[in-house]
Design a protein around this motif. Structure first.
Motif, PDB file in Angstrom:
ATOM      1  N   LYS A 148     -12.158  55.409  71.926  1.00 35.32           N
ATOM      2  CA  LYS A 148     -10.710  55.659  72.002  1.00 35.32           C
ATOM      3  C   LYS A 148     -10.421  57.150  71.939  1.00 35.32           C
ATOM      4  O   LYS A 148     -11.082  57.892  71.213  1.00 35.32           O
ATOM      5  CB  LYS A 148      -9.996  55.002  70.808  1.00 35.32           C
ATOM      6  CG  LYS A 148      -9.619  53.565  71.008  1.00 35.32           C
ATOM      7  CD  LYS A 148      -8.726  53.090  69.871  1.00 35.32           C
ATOM      8  CE  LYS A 148      -8.302  51.644  70.127  1.00 35.32           C
ATOM      9  NZ  LYS A 148      -7.465  51.127  69.067  1.00 35.32           N
ATOM     10  N   ALA A 149      -9.412  57.582  72.709  1.00 36.74           N
ATOM     11  CA  ALA A 149      -8.938  58.962  72.598  1.00 36.74           C
ATOM     12  C   ALA A 149      -8.155  59.093  71.301  1.00 36.74           C
ATOM     13  O   ALA A 149      -7.253  58.295  71.031  1.00 36.74           O
ATOM     14  CB  ALA A 149      -8.060  59.318  73.788  1.00 36.74           C
TER      15      ALA A 149
ATOM     16  N   PHE B 295      -2.186  58.643  71.653  1.00 35.97           N
ATOM     17  CA  PHE B 295      -2.547  58.606  73.076  1.00 35.97           C
ATOM     18  C   PHE B 295      -2.712  60.029  73.595  1.00 35.97           C
ATOM     19  O   PHE B 295      -2.103  60.961  73.078  1.00 35.97           O
ATOM     20  CB  PHE B 295      -1.459  57.907  73.918  1.00 35.97           C
ATOM     21  CG  PHE B 295      -1.183  56.493  73.522  1.00 35.97           C
ATOM     22  CD1 PHE B 295      -1.946  55.446  74.025  1.00 35.97           C
ATOM     23  CD2 PHE B 295      -0.152  56.191  72.621  1.00 35.97           C
ATOM     24  CE1 PHE B 295      -1.690  54.130  73.661  1.00 35.97           C
ATOM     25  CE2 PHE B 295       0.111  54.888  72.253  1.00 35.97           C
ATOM     26  CZ  PHE B 295      -0.666  53.850  72.764  1.00 35.97           C
ATOM     27  N   VAL B 296      -3.510  60.165  74.653  1.00 39.15           N
ATOM     28  CA  VAL B 296      -3.652  61.452  75.349  1.00 39.15           C
ATOM     29  C   VAL B 296      -3.400  61.214  76.835  1.00 39.15           C
ATOM     30  O   VAL B 296      -3.988  60.310  77.438  1.00 39.15           O
ATOM     31  CB  VAL B 296      -5.060  62.065  75.153  1.00 39.15           C
ATOM     32  CG1 VAL B 296      -5.212  63.340  75.987  1.00 39.15           C
ATOM     33  CG2 VAL B 296      -5.325  62.364  73.671  1.00 39.15           C
ATOM     34  N   VAL B 297      -2.506  62.032  77.408  1.00 40.46           N
ATOM     35  CA  VAL B 297      -2.273  62.031  78.858  1.00 40.46           C
ATOM     36  C   VAL B 297      -2.790  63.369  79.379  1.00 40.46           C
ATOM     37  O   VAL B 297      -2.305  64.434  78.972  1.00 40.46           O
ATOM     38  CB  VAL B 297      -0.781  61.859  79.198  1.00 40.46           C
ATOM     39  CG1 VAL B 297      -0.568  61.983  80.711  1.00 40.46           C
ATOM     40  CG2 VAL B 297      -0.263  60.514  78.701  1.00 40.46           C
ATOM     41  N   CYS B 298      -3.793  63.321  80.245  1.00 33.96           N
ATOM     42  CA  CYS B 298      -4.437  64.543  80.731  1.00 33.96           C
ATOM     43  C   CYS B 298      -3.926  64.918  82.113  1.00 33.96           C
ATOM     44  O   CYS B 298      -4.133  64.196  83.077  1.00 33.96           O
ATOM     45  CB  CYS B 298      -5.957  64.350  80.761  1.00 33.96           C
ATOM     46  SG  CYS B 298      -6.811  65.837  81.325  1.00 33.96           S
TER      47      CYS B 298
ATOM     48  N   ASN C  93      -6.661  54.443  75.393  1.00 34.95           N
ATOM     49  CA  ASN C  93      -5.635  55.409  74.966  1.00 34.95           C
ATOM     50  C   ASN C  93      -5.735  56.765  75.667  1.00 34.95           C
ATOM     51  O   ASN C  93      -5.198  57.762  75.186  1.00 34.95           O
ATOM     52  CB  ASN C  93      -5.655  55.617  73.440  1.00 34.95           C
ATOM     53  CG  ASN C  93      -5.394  54.321  72.697  1.00 34.95           C
ATOM     54  OD1 ASN C  93      -5.241  53.267  73.295  1.00 34.95           O
ATOM     55  ND2 ASN C  93      -5.338  54.391  71.384  1.00 34.95           N
ATOM     56  N   LEU C  94      -6.442  56.795  76.808  1.00 32.43           N
ATOM     57  CA  LEU C  94      -6.569  58.023  77.597  1.00 32.43           C
ATOM     58  C   LEU C  94      -6.086  57.753  79.025  1.00 32.43           C
ATOM     59  O   LEU C  94      -6.491  56.767  79.654  1.00 32.43           O
ATOM     60  CB  LEU C  94      -8.029  58.496  77.611  1.00 32.43           C
ATOM     61  CG  LEU C  94      -8.362  59.710  78.505  1.00 32.43           C
ATOM     62  CD1 LEU C  94      -7.556  60.936  78.100  1.00 32.43           C
ATOM     63  CD2 LEU C  94      -9.861  60.009  78.458  1.00 32.43           C
ATOM     64  N   TYR C  95      -5.225  58.637  79.517  1.00 33.45           N
ATOM     65  CA  TYR C  95      -4.614  58.459  80.840  1.00 33.45           C
ATOM     66  C   TYR C  95      -4.665  59.782  81.591  1.00 33.45           C
ATOM     67  O   TYR C  95      -4.613  60.853  80.983  1.00 33.45           O
ATOM     68  CB  TYR C  95      -3.155  57.974  80.693  1.00 33.45           C
ATOM     69  CG  TYR C  95      -3.091  56.695  79.906  1.00 33.45           C
ATOM     70  CD1 TYR C  95      -3.132  55.456  80.539  1.00 33.45           C
ATOM     71  CD2 TYR C  95      -3.079  56.732  78.516  1.00 33.45           C
ATOM     72  CE1 TYR C  95      -3.143  54.276  79.797  1.00 33.45           C
ATOM     73  CE2 TYR C  95      -3.098  55.558  77.772  1.00 33.45           C
ATOM     74  CZ  TYR C  95      -3.133  54.339  78.422  1.00 33.45           C
ATOM     75  OH  TYR C  95      -3.170  53.166  77.694  1.00 33.45           O
ATOM     76  N   PHE C  96      -4.797  59.689  82.914  1.00 35.26           N
ATOM     77  CA  PHE C  96      -4.889  60.883  83.755  1.00 35.26           C
ATOM     78  C   PHE C  96      -3.730  60.908  84.748  1.00 35.26           C
ATOM     79  O   PHE C  96      -3.269  59.859  85.209  1.00 35.26           O
ATOM     80  CB  PHE C  96      -6.210  60.897  84.526  1.00 35.26           C
ATOM     81  CG  PHE C  96      -7.410  61.056  83.636  1.00 35.26           C
ATOM     82  CD1 PHE C  96      -7.826  62.316  83.230  1.00 35.26           C
ATOM     83  CD2 PHE C  96      -8.117  59.952  83.193  1.00 35.26           C
ATOM     84  CE1 PHE C  96      -8.924  62.466  82.404  1.00 35.26           C
ATOM     85  CE2 PHE C  96      -9.224  60.091  82.364  1.00 35.26           C
ATOM     86  CZ  PHE C  96      -9.629  61.350  81.965  1.00 35.26           C
TER      87      PHE C  96
ATOM     88  N   GLU D 276       1.303  52.643  82.859  1.00 35.81           N
ATOM     89  CA  GLU D 276       0.027  52.109  82.377  1.00 35.81           C
ATOM     90  C   GLU D 276      -0.063  52.223  80.850  1.00 35.81           C
ATOM     91  O   GLU D 276      -0.514  51.302  80.171  1.00 35.81           O
ATOM     92  CB  GLU D 276      -1.136  52.864  83.034  1.00 35.81           C
ATOM     93  CG  GLU D 276      -1.316  52.552  84.512  1.00 35.81           C
ATOM     94  CD  GLU D 276      -1.981  51.209  84.743  1.00 35.81           C
ATOM     95  OE1 GLU D 276      -3.166  51.154  85.064  1.00 35.81           O
ATOM     96  OE2 GLU D 276      -1.288  50.172  84.577  1.00 35.81           O
ATOM     97  N   LEU D 277       0.378  53.367  80.308  1.00 33.70           N
ATOM     98  CA  LEU D 277       0.351  53.554  78.860  1.00 33.70           C
ATOM     99  C   LEU D 277       1.271  52.539  78.171  1.00 33.70           C
ATOM    100  O   LEU D 277       0.891  51.909  77.170  1.00 33.70           O
ATOM    101  CB  LEU D 277       0.778  54.990  78.529  1.00 33.70           C
ATOM    102  CG  LEU D 277       0.628  55.475  77.083  1.00 33.70           C
ATOM    103  CD1 LEU D 277       0.514  57.002  77.052  1.00 33.70           C
ATOM    104  CD2 LEU D 277       1.791  55.053  76.197  1.00 33.70           C
ATOM    105  N   LEU D 278       2.481  52.386  78.719  1.00 33.60           N
ATOM    106  CA  LEU D 278       3.432  51.439  78.123  1.00 33.60           C
ATOM    107  C   LEU D 278       2.924  50.006  78.197  1.00 33.60           C
ATOM    108  O   LEU D 278       3.126  49.213  77.270  1.00 33.60           O
ATOM    109  CB  LEU D 278       4.788  51.545  78.834  1.00 33.60           C
ATOM    110  CG  LEU D 278       5.623  52.780  78.490  1.00 33.60           C
ATOM    111  CD1 LEU D 278       6.785  52.918  79.448  1.00 33.60           C
ATOM    112  CD2 LEU D 278       6.132  52.698  77.063  1.00 33.60           C
ATOM    113  N   LEU D 279       2.266  49.689  79.287  1.00 32.48           N
ATOM    114  CA  LEU D 279       1.720  48.341  79.449  1.00 32.48           C
ATOM    115  C   LEU D 279       0.692  48.055  78.352  1.00 32.48           C
ATOM    116  O   LEU D 279       0.680  46.975  77.757  1.00 32.48           O
ATOM    117  CB  LEU D 279       1.078  48.214  80.832  1.00 32.48           C
ATOM    118  CG  LEU D 279       0.706  46.806  81.300  1.00 32.48           C
ATOM    119  CD1 LEU D 279       1.935  45.921  81.431  1.00 32.48           C
ATOM    120  CD2 LEU D 279      -0.019  46.882  82.644  1.00 32.48           C
TER     121      LEU D 279
END
Length: 521
Positions: free
Chosen positions: A258-259, A273-276, A466-469, A493-496
């Protein structure tokens, strides 16, 4: 407060993701290595002149406006814009008949086309009809949705729609099917360079770019493109978001699959969460150190992928106004576009480059001192892994000389060199070092068939929770309107994952955005 999200990088997609998440109730903090937001949507100030560093052409304005409407704001208070008509000038040589003004007014456009050839005017309408049909399929089934699992693409319904896209043809072959005049073909097909691919091998679907211009217009934001970046920062701060500037991220912290946050300047900063928004290839090589989280994107895989072209840019402050140049956007074509483009994508140094000249101060005098214009000149060039030459002083001088010599022959520009009072430039190594654009590729991973849709890096990390790009190297691709969509997909995607629903990412403060979303514009 809600759960905490760290956004790595304040590029267009990073800012848009941050706004959406802050609006949805998260506590969002952006970490940006530069001293100002925007990523490649940066601004250069020199000697009283202001230049957009990267993007300059506004298409699909509804997507720009949607970010503000989502938060219940009036976009006109943040990004006042006007429609351009003519959209741009095209120059093929020094004679008056070598110059065309391209209108989005269909009546005027048809007059121009009929002057070239009535057969091609008919062919142009056929092209518009066919590509519009494919555009609606792409919009509905591909551009606005994620491909989280293989089954999201490999199912009978989606595959049936994919066949309608007819992606196996090149842009040039598709255009040639409808048009015969070489100049007209070049005017339409060269625009695949907006996303860093050649029309001679880029998928024909990307001829939707000129179609979007013809049908929906080209716009100008007061203050230039950087207004969009600074306005998104302003909105994000108004919503309660935090922006850390001069704060480079060294690592995305991944523990137990997990991030958990980031390491910035040696400090551990935790988040849910991390959004990169850092360029995906750079992030996978430098920020994601956990081998399992890298998945298939090993260093070798990243190096073997195909990259879009890069750019060489000159920012010239002039001691005069260019009254005889009619338009803000100007395209100057070389003698042989095919040779020119082949050189870009095989790594050769060009001797007759095509280039683009943008004069933002024509529409907004505040971008230059009184009585003066600033010229932004862009030459598409090879990205660094393909390039067979070095970006040294001699190369810079070579391209500068070619550009200024070519401009002398273009009506309205005269002896440009004698009027330069301020000058700077950006090269592919600059894009790599300043913006972490891998290989200096300005548009990220090349959107060829093997790197598009489900085969392109997706928003949700495949091997890490918990990691999104987001950004141009992820699905759906490059170009400001498209990376704004990538931000929307990443947040959905994060909200889902977090809430089992995506509505908070899309629920606007008024209904305009919902209407824009329904049309996909």
């Amino acid at each position: 407060m809600g759960k905490k999200v760290i956004v790595v990088g304040a590029g267009v997609a990073g800012l848009a993701s941050a706004i959406r998440l802050q609006h949805a109730g998260y506590e969002v903090e952006i970490y940006e290595k530069e001293s100002m937001v925007g990523g490649k949507m940066h601004q250069i100030e020199q000697d009283g002149f202001k230049f957009d560093l990267g993007p300059t052409i506004v298409m699909m304005p509804e997507l720009y406006r949607e970010v503000f409407e989502l938060a219940g704001r009036n976009p006109d208070d943040y990004i006042p814009m006007e429609r351009l008509d003519p959209m741009y000038s095209v120059f093929f040589g020094s004679r008056e008949e070598d110059h065309y003004e391209i209108r989005s007014d269909l009546v005027e456009l048809m007059k121009t086309l009929e002057e070239i050839s009535e057969e091609d005017a008919q062919g142009f309408l056929n092209y518009l009809g066919e590509i519009y049909e494919r555009f609606t399929v792409a919009k509905k089934h591909f551009i606005q949705r994620p491909f989280r699992n293989p089954s999201d693409f490999y199912n009978p319904s989606t595959l049936r729609q994919a066949l309608k896209l007819k992606t196996f043809d090149s842009a040039d072959r598709f255009i040639s099917k409808h048009l015969k005049d070489e100049r007209l073909k070049q005017m339409i097909s060269f625009q695949t360079l907006y996303i860093g691919v050649s029309p001679y091998n880029g998928p024909s679907l990307y001829t939707m770019i000129p179609m979007i211009e013809f049908l929906y217009g080209v716009w100008f934001i007061k203050g230039g493109m950087y207004t969009m970046a600074s306005a998104m920062e302003r909105l994000f701060r108004e919503l309660g978001g935090k922006v850390r500037l001069n704060a480079p991220v060294d690592e995305i912290l991944i523990e137990d699959g997990k991030a958990r946050g980031v390491r910035a300047r040696g400090d551990r900063v935790e988040s849910d969460f991390v959004v990169c928004n850092a360029d995906f290839p750079y992030a996978m090589k430098n920020l994601v150190n956990d081998r399992k989280a890298k998945g298939k994107y090993t260093d070798q895989k990243i190096d073997s992928m195909k990259y879009s072209c890069s750019c060489f840019l000159l920012y010239l402050g002039m001691d005069k106004k260019f009254e005889e140049v009619p338009n803000v956007h100007n395209f100057v074509f070389s003698g042989d576009l095919e040779v020119n483009l082949n050189d870009i994508f095989t790594g050769n140094r060009m001797d007759d480059p095509s280039f683009y000249v943008y004069i933002g101060s024509k529409l907004d005098p505040s971008l230059a001192p009184e009585g003066k214009d600033g010229l932004y000149i862009l030459v598409p060039v090879s990205e660094l892994s393909t390039s067979k030459y070095e970006w040294d002083e001699e190369t810079i001088r070579h391209y500068r000389t070619l550009i200024l010599d070519a401009l002398k022959k273009v009506p309205g520009f005269g002896n440009v060199e004698n009027h330069i009072v301020s000058e700077s430039f950006m090269t592919p190594p600059d894009f790599e070092s300043r913006f972490n654009a891998y290989n200096g590729a300005c548009f990220g991973l090349r959107p060829n068939l093997a790197q598009s849709n489900h085969l392109r890096p997706q928003s949700k990390a495949k091997n890490c929770e918990n990691l999104y790009f987001t950004g141009s190297s992820t699905h759906p691709g490059a170009g400001v309107p498209i990376v704004l969509l990538s931000a929307k997909i990443a947040v959905e995607e994060l909200l889902l994952d977090d809430r089992g629903t995506v509505t908070a990412a899309c629920k606007p403060g008024n209904q305009t955005a919902a209407a824009a979303d329904a049309t996909g514009t």
